[in-house]
Design a protein around this motif. Structure first.
Motif, PDB file in Angstrom:
ATOM      1  N   ALA B 189       0.833  -1.203   0.000  1.00 17.93           N
ATOM      2  CA  ALA B 189       0.000   0.000   0.000  1.00 17.93           C
ATOM      3  C   ALA B 189       0.868   1.254   0.000  1.00 17.93           C
ATOM      4  CB  ALA B 189      -0.925   0.001   1.213  1.00 17.93           C
ATOM      5  N   ALA B 190       1.955   1.217   0.788  1.00 19.10           N
ATOM      6  CA  ALA B 190       2.837   2.376   0.844  1.00 19.10           C
ATOM      7  C   ALA B 190       3.443   2.642  -0.524  1.00 19.10           C
ATOM      8  CB  ALA B 190       3.933   2.135   1.881  1.00 19.10           C
ATOM      9  N   HIS B 191       3.867   1.563  -1.172  1.00 19.27           N
ATOM     10  CA  HIS B 191       4.467   1.706  -2.496  1.00 19.27           C
ATOM     11  C   HIS B 191       3.467   2.319  -3.477  1.00 19.27           C
ATOM     12  CE1 HIS B 191       6.757   0.838  -6.082  1.00 19.27           C
ATOM     13  NE2 HIS B 191       5.749   0.136  -6.566  1.00 19.27           N
ATOM     14  N   LEU B 192       2.237   1.817  -3.424  1.00 25.37           N
ATOM     15  CA  LEU B 192       1.209   2.310  -4.344  1.00 25.37           C
ATOM     16  C   LEU B 192       0.837   3.756  -4.042  1.00 25.37           C
ATOM     17  CD1 LEU B 192      -1.047  -0.857  -4.594  1.00 25.37           C
ATOM     18  CD2 LEU B 192       0.534   0.041  -6.311  1.00 25.37           C
ATOM     19  N   SER B 193       1.039   4.154  -2.770  1.00 20.10           N
ATOM     20  CA  SER B 193       0.731   5.546  -2.408  1.00 20.10           C
ATOM     21  C   SER B 193       1.896   6.471  -2.708  1.00 20.10           C
ATOM     22  CB  SER B 193       0.391   5.652  -0.926  1.00 20.10           C
ATOM     23  OG  SER B 193      -0.396   4.581  -0.521  1.00 20.10           O
ATOM     24  N   GLY B 194       2.929   5.950  -3.318  1.00 23.17           N
ATOM     25  CA  GLY B 194       4.027   6.807  -3.732  1.00 23.17           C
ATOM     26  C   GLY B 194       5.166   6.926  -2.746  1.00 23.17           C
ATOM     27  N   VAL B 195       5.197   6.073  -1.711  1.00 20.16           N
ATOM     28  CA  VAL B 195       6.340   6.093  -0.793  1.00 20.16           C
ATOM     29  C   VAL B 195       7.532   5.457  -1.493  1.00 20.16           C
ATOM     30  CG1 VAL B 195       7.248   5.177   1.376  1.00 20.16           C
ATOM     31  CG2 VAL B 195       4.867   5.944   1.246  1.00 20.16           C
ATOM     32  N   PRO B 196       8.678   6.151  -1.517  1.00 21.13           N
ATOM     33  CA  PRO B 196       9.867   5.536  -2.114  1.00 21.13           C
ATOM     34  C   PRO B 196      10.421   4.464  -1.186  1.00 21.13           C
ATOM     35  CG  PRO B 196      10.384   7.725  -1.287  1.00 21.13           C
ATOM     36  CD  PRO B 196       8.933   7.489  -0.990  1.00 21.13           C
ATOM     37  N   VAL B 197       9.866   3.254  -1.297  1.00 22.88           N
ATOM     38  CA  VAL B 197      10.141   2.187  -0.323  1.00 22.88           C
ATOM     39  C   VAL B 197      11.632   1.843  -0.256  1.00 22.88           C
ATOM     40  CG1 VAL B 197       9.734  -0.253   0.184  1.00 22.88           C
ATOM     41  CG2 VAL B 197       7.820   1.225  -0.439  1.00 22.88           C
ATOM     42  N   SER B 198      12.264   1.697  -1.417  1.00 16.43           N
ATOM     43  CA  SER B 198      13.683   1.318  -1.406  1.00 16.43           C
ATOM     44  C   SER B 198      14.529   2.373  -0.714  1.00 16.43           C
ATOM     45  CB  SER B 198      14.189   1.119  -2.830  1.00 16.43           C
ATOM     46  OG  SER B 198      13.561   0.019  -3.414  1.00 16.43           O
ATOM     47  N   ALA B 199      14.267   3.636  -1.014  1.00 15.79           N
ATOM     48  CA  ALA B 199      15.065   4.712  -0.445  1.00 15.79           C
ATOM     49  C   ALA B 199      14.905   4.758   1.076  1.00 15.79           C
ATOM     50  CB  ALA B 199      14.659   6.051  -1.061  1.00 15.79           C
ATOM     51  N   ARG B 200      13.680   4.604   1.576  1.00 21.34           N
ATOM     52  CA  ARG B 200      13.470   4.652   3.025  1.00 21.34           C
ATOM     53  C   ARG B 200      14.039   3.413   3.698  1.00 21.34           C
ATOM     54  NH1 ARG B 200      13.327   8.581   1.324  1.00 21.34           N
ATOM     55  NH2 ARG B 200      11.585  10.016   1.034  1.00 21.34           N
ATOM     56  N   THR B 201      13.946   2.257   3.015  1.00 20.83           N
ATOM     57  CA  THR B 201      14.556   1.043   3.576  1.00 20.83           C
ATOM     58  C   THR B 201      16.052   1.252   3.725  1.00 20.83           C
ATOM     59  OG1 THR B 201      12.874  -0.271   2.444  1.00 20.83           O
ATOM     60  CG2 THR B 201      14.788  -1.452   3.269  1.00 20.83           C
ATOM     61  N   PHE B 202      16.657   1.784   2.673  1.00 21.02           N
ATOM     62  CA  PHE B 202      18.087   2.084   2.707  1.00 21.02           C
ATOM     63  C   PHE B 202      18.406   3.009   3.887  1.00 21.02           C
ATOM     64  CE2 PHE B 202      21.860   4.445   1.314  1.00 21.02           C
ATOM     65  CZ  PHE B 202      22.708   3.383   1.039  1.00 21.02           C
TER      66      PHE B 202
END
Lengths: 317, 306
Positions: B189-202
């Motif tokens: 859901a976060a990804h679909l809402s435009g959260v840059p998941v990889s960048a925040r995970t990093f």
């Protein structure tokens, strides 16, 4: 390789897809060490690698089932240490060998059951359950030994470890028998099919009326019992029981399984055998090069990360 | 908030029990000691909390603290400079965090296996680097970071307050912080809402690594000696502090304030065992049992909510 997947029989297509990691690495390691290290490519050294890898294989076989079922078992190293300590304490206090063996296997089984019950019925993530039981097993082993190794276990277990049967070192015989048993269990019994399905398609198992939870718990219980039994070889190797000597063995086992291409719902037992060989060859080769054991540990870690990264990049392209 | 209140009540109860069991508990030196130990454990677990909130895991944190402490030790020894030690330790931890971030966020390896692999790499490198030696005896100015006082309060406590404040502001008042929670709750859901998941995970893995490095420096300054096994026993307490503090292993639920309470509870238990002269061999057993208990509570309450 979509062509291979459609033209080859399913098992071969399956193998072709999951073999890669270790299929590249093991030949490279073998050739590299054979060229670089005098004495590596010899029959005695091959036997040596086999003997050294037997305990790892005993951990990696049930670890394959665990990882296939979408789990992980971080407690194996602590539990095998606990098993050696239980064995040694009973032997030192004059109990007959069969009792001591039963206690070691029973202790391992108990930890496996606790793992399985908490994971399956408690719904707690496997890594945290087995991290907790890792602490408990290590702590128990330390408490009952006061943190010291237990020596004077008699000659039976060391003789067993150093013995031969039909010209083969006994640990290798155990390894062959254990592999054969797990291979039959995984590929030629209903139970094996369930193990595949637990991580791959749990719903269909439920719909088929299989007691999925019992089966799932049994994977961890089996792992615990086998690890307890592996404590026999480990105690034989050390001629002692030691509370923390097993710490880290679980990582070698995870490494072997992951290198062998096993993933959730998708296990490949011959891959685990190759993974064990890769870890064993790497450690043996580094040892012959006089690389300190600390860097051998780091070497296994680097091997796993590198192979996983290669696999990830291949999947992406 | 009620969850935090329960945990604070737990802290109070522990204090009452320990006061009754031991005369040495309710004394100023012991309480300052508890505060100092709590601060250290909190620092180690703080970055880990963010990783867990984001739905990940950093099993390399203990080994990271160990390696950073050992490298900082040689830096102080070689240069005699406090700042060299701080810089080397923090940098080492940060590099570890960047590597973790790269392989988990960039290459999408599973966090458990990837960070466990890194843990053993760090462990091996540390034992090799130290060659069985113990480095001890650091300048007073360096030791002050871990064992010193300022206005009567142990120095690590100030660090803890700074990290806690920064962490709370980050998590509650910045977009990035909200994104970390969102990812942990539902990555898809976060990804679909435009959260840059990889960048925040990093980001969270890098922060966890950096905090491992900082903790390594403080831990070293506290112990005043470094040997290769210095970080071996730190992973379990760090995970325990996060879990006892109520941060859910499933991600998206919990806070750094919770981890502070978790660290306090764990420190009180271990301090109590010390005061009651219970052999330190019992510590992994007790910590392991606490981890299991906290995980069970987390899972059961979480199940009721959803």
């Amino acid at each position: 390789m979509p062509d291979a997947a459609t033209t080859l029989p399913r098992s071969w297509a399956h193998s072709a897809a999951s073999v890669p990691g270790v299929a590249y690495v093991l030949p490279l390691l073998l050739v590299g060490f054979a060229v670089a290290v005098p004495g590596f490519a010899s029959a005695p050294n091959a036997a040596n690698i086999g003997v050294q890898s037997a305990i790892l294989l005993l951990l990696a076989l049930p670890m394959t089932f665990v990882i296939m079922s979408e789990g992980i078992d971080l407690s194996m190293g602590a539990v095998i240490g606990f098993a050696t300590v239980v064995l040694a304490l009973l032997l030192v206090n004059g109990y007959p060998l069969p009792w001591a063996v039963a206690a070691a296997v029973g202790g391992g089984l108990a930890f496996g059951l606790v793992n399985g019950l908490l994971i399956v019925y408690g719904g707690i993530p496997p890594f945290v359950v087995t991290l907790g039981t890792m602490g408990v097993a290590q702590g128990l082993a330390l408490v009952i030994t006061d943190g010291a190794s237990v020596v004077g276990i008699g000659s039976a277990l060391p003789r067993l470890y150093a013995g031969t049967w039909a010209g083969l070192p006994f640990p290798i015989v155990i390894g062959i028998v254990a592999y054969a048993a797990f291979h039959v269990l995984m590929y030629h019994t209903r139970y094996g099919a369930y193990v595949f399905a637990i991580g791959g398609n749990r719903e269909s198992l439920l719909l088929a009326g299989v007691r999925v939870n019992v089966c799932h718990v049994s994977i961890y219980a089996l792992a615990g019992a086998v690890v307890g039994a592996a404590g026999l070889l480990f105690a034989g190797r050390m001629s002692a029981g030691h509370p923390v000597a097993g710490i880290g063995l679980e990582f070698d086992a995870i490494a072997a399984v992951v290198l062998g291409g096993t993933d959730r719902g998708n296990g490949w037992l011959p891959g685990t055998l190759l993974g064990v060989a890769a870890v064993g060859v790497l450690k043996n080769g580094l040892n012959l090069m006089a690389v300190p054991s600390s860097l051998q540990v780091a070497g296994v870690g680097i091997l796993v990360i590198v192979v996983l990264v290669i696999d990830a990049l291949r999947r992406r392209s | 908030m009620t969850a935090l209140a329960y945990r604070l009540a737990g802290v109070a109860l522990l204090c009452v029990v320990l006061t009754m069991l031991s005369d040495a508990f309710l004394t100023v030196p012991n309480l300052l000691n508890v505060l100092r130990q709590t601060a250290l454990l909190f620092l180690i677990a703080s970055g880990l909390t963010l990783v867990v909130l984001a739905g990940g895991l950093d099993l390399s944190i203990g080994a990271n603290v160990g390696l950073s402490a050992c490298l900082a030790a040689t830096a102080v020894q070689a240069t005699g400079s406090v700042w060299a030690g701080v810089a080397v330790g923090s940098a080492a931890g940060t590099v570890v965090g960047l590597v973790n971030g790269a392989i988990v966020a960039g290459l999408k390896l599973k966090p458990i296996i990837a960070t466990y692999g890194i843990m053993w790499v760090l462990n091996g490198v540390t034992y090799w680097y130290m060659q069985g030696e113990t480095i001890y005896g650091f300048p007073e100015s360096f030791r002050a970071i871990g064992s010193g006082y300022w206005l009567g309060v142990p120095v690590p406590v100030y660090l803890m307050v700074i990290v806690l404040a920064a962490g709370l502001v980050f998590a509650r008042m910045t977009t990035w912080g909200h994104q970390v929670y969102a990812m942990g709750a539902n990555q898809q859901a976060a990804h679909l809402s435009g959260v840059p998941v990889s960048a925040r995970t990093f980001l969270v893995y890098s922060l966890s690594g950096a905090m491992g490095g900082v903790s390594g420096v403080v831990y070293l300054a506290r112990l005043n000696s470094a040997e290769a096994g210095i970080g071996d026993a730190l992973l379990l307490p760090a995970i325990a502090a996060v879990l006892v503090g109520g941060t859910s292993l499933f991600g998206g639920l919990g806070s750094l304030a919770g981890t502070l309470i978790g660290a306090t509870i764990l420190t009180l238990v271990l301090n109590g065992m010390n005061l009651l002269v219970i052999d330190s061999n019992w510590q992994p057993l007790v910590t392991g049992a606490i981890v299991l208990l906290a995980a069970a509570v987390d899972t059961l309450t979480r199940r009721r909510v959803t």
